[in-house]
Write an enzyme that holds these catalytic residues in place. Structure first.
Site, mmCIF file in Angstrom:
data_model
loop_
_atom_site.group_PDB
_atom_site.id
_atom_site.type_symbol
_atom_site.label_atom_id
_atom_site.label_comp_id
_atom_site.label_asym_id
_atom_site.label_seq_id
_atom_site.Cartn_x
_atom_site.Cartn_y
_atom_site.Cartn_z
ATOM 1 N N SER A 259 0.856 -1.191 0.000
ATOM 2 C CA SER A 259 0.000 0.000 0.000
ATOM 3 C C SER A 259 0.886 1.232 0.000
ATOM 4 C CB SER A 259 -0.929 -0.005 1.225
ATOM 5 O OG SER A 259 -0.168 0.165 2.407
ATOM 6 N N CYS A 260 0.243 2.408 -0.147
ATOM 7 C CA CYS A 260 0.990 3.670 -0.161
ATOM 8 C C CYS A 260 0.006 4.774 0.180
ATOM 9 C CB CYS A 260 1.659 3.877 -1.521
ATOM 10 S SG CYS A 260 0.497 3.788 -2.897
ATOM 11 N N GLY A 261 0.080 5.924 -0.513
ATOM 12 C CA GLY A 261 -0.857 7.014 -0.262
ATOM 13 C C GLY A 261 -2.167 6.848 -1.008
#
Length: 302
Positions: A259-261
């Site tokens: 995941s990330c932003g």
């Protein structure tokens, strides 16, 4: 071309650019604070014959989250409007080197198209190698970009679209929802790796988007996406990539979700893992923008 390797070199693309079944996409996208316009930049300079893939536009129009994965029907309509067929090999690049192109590589794979590669080092590497760029996109190219957007709009409004040349085959194991991430906190079936900066992960830096809490999903590990790349924004060799995952205790023998932003740079981790032979990495599409804005989700800080 082998699908075990997720990137191609600029030299390879230059040699194969005129092959009829190679399609090139400019998938440049920038963070809102960078104030860069990818479509304008595409019109000024792009790899000859490349079409523009709009990361924000080819998305789920029913979601209020940024550039979420579109429906199968919408994706098929958009890439058909770009002139892509299932027999084609697709090479995706961006204006940073290796950034948003990884998201589009992942999107094609989610919809069952494995003949897709990221151009290693992107447009900067292409230009640094002395290869030509086209400016002033042909009217055909501009029409195709707007046709792809129109096709998406039509699908989400229940209207008929033009001929579909691209058949999707959805791969649900490659995309995760908030519920799956929540369940994984308890079940721990997947190692969760977050591609954001350590400061954002630790909760000491505020999130770039308003109304979103700081921190990370409990039990997740942090490997910021630039650790996958060298200084010229090309993917590191396998042995160096492996070290980065080993350092954080990520086992290549167990499943991984990234995941990330907003679901863009998580795909760079998936790209790195693909080079290491891990081709089944899931990406949490809503990522921190969804998780951190949700009032009920647990958040850890370091």
């Amino acid at each position: 071309m082998s699908t075990t390797e997720p990137v191609v070199s600029v030299d390879w693309l230059h040699a194969n650019l005129r092959e009829p079944d190679i399609k090139v996409l400019d998938a440049s996208w920038y963070m809102p604070d960078e104030q860069r316009n990818p479509l304008q930049e595409y019109q000024v300079a792009h790899i000859p014959g490349a079409f523009f893939f709009d990361v924000d536009g080819i998305s789920d129009r029913t979601s209020n989250l940024p550039h979420m994965l579109p429906s199968e029907e919408a994706f098929a309509a958009a890439v058909s409007a770009l002139g892509i067929e299932n027999k084609d090999g697709v090479v995706v690049y961006d204006g940073k080197g290796l950034f948003s192109a990884a998201r589009v590589w992942w999107m094609f794979r989610v919809f069952g198209h494995d003949r897709v590669w990221v151009l290693d080092g992107g447009l900067p590497r292409w230009r640094a190698s002395g290869y030509d760029v086209e400016s002033s996109a042909s009217s055909d190219a501009i029409l195709k970009a707007s046709a792809a957007s129109e096709a998406i709009e039509k699908v989400y409004h229940g209207q008929a679209v033009g001929p579909v040349t691209f058949q999707t085959k959805f791969q649900p194991h490659l995309v995760w929802t908030l519920e799956q991430v929540k369940k994984n906190i308890e079940d721990k079936t997947h190692q969760h790796v977050d591609a954001r900066s350590k400061a954002r992960f630790d909760g000491v830096a505020t999130e770039p988007r308003k109304g979103i809490r700081s921190g990370h999903v409990p039990g997740s590990k942090c490997i910021p996406f630039p650790q996958m790349l060298d200084t010229s924004h090309t993917l590191l060799p396998a042995d160096e990539l492996k070290k980065k995952f080993d350092q954080e205790g990520i086992s290549l023998d167990s499943p991984v979700v990234t995941s990330c932003g907003t679901g863009v740079t998580a795909c760079i981790l998936a790209l790195g893992l693909h080079r290491l032979g891990k081709t089944d990495v899931a990406v949490y599409d809503g990522s921190w923008t969804e998780w951190g804005a949700h009032p009920e989700t647990p958040v850890s800080t370091s």
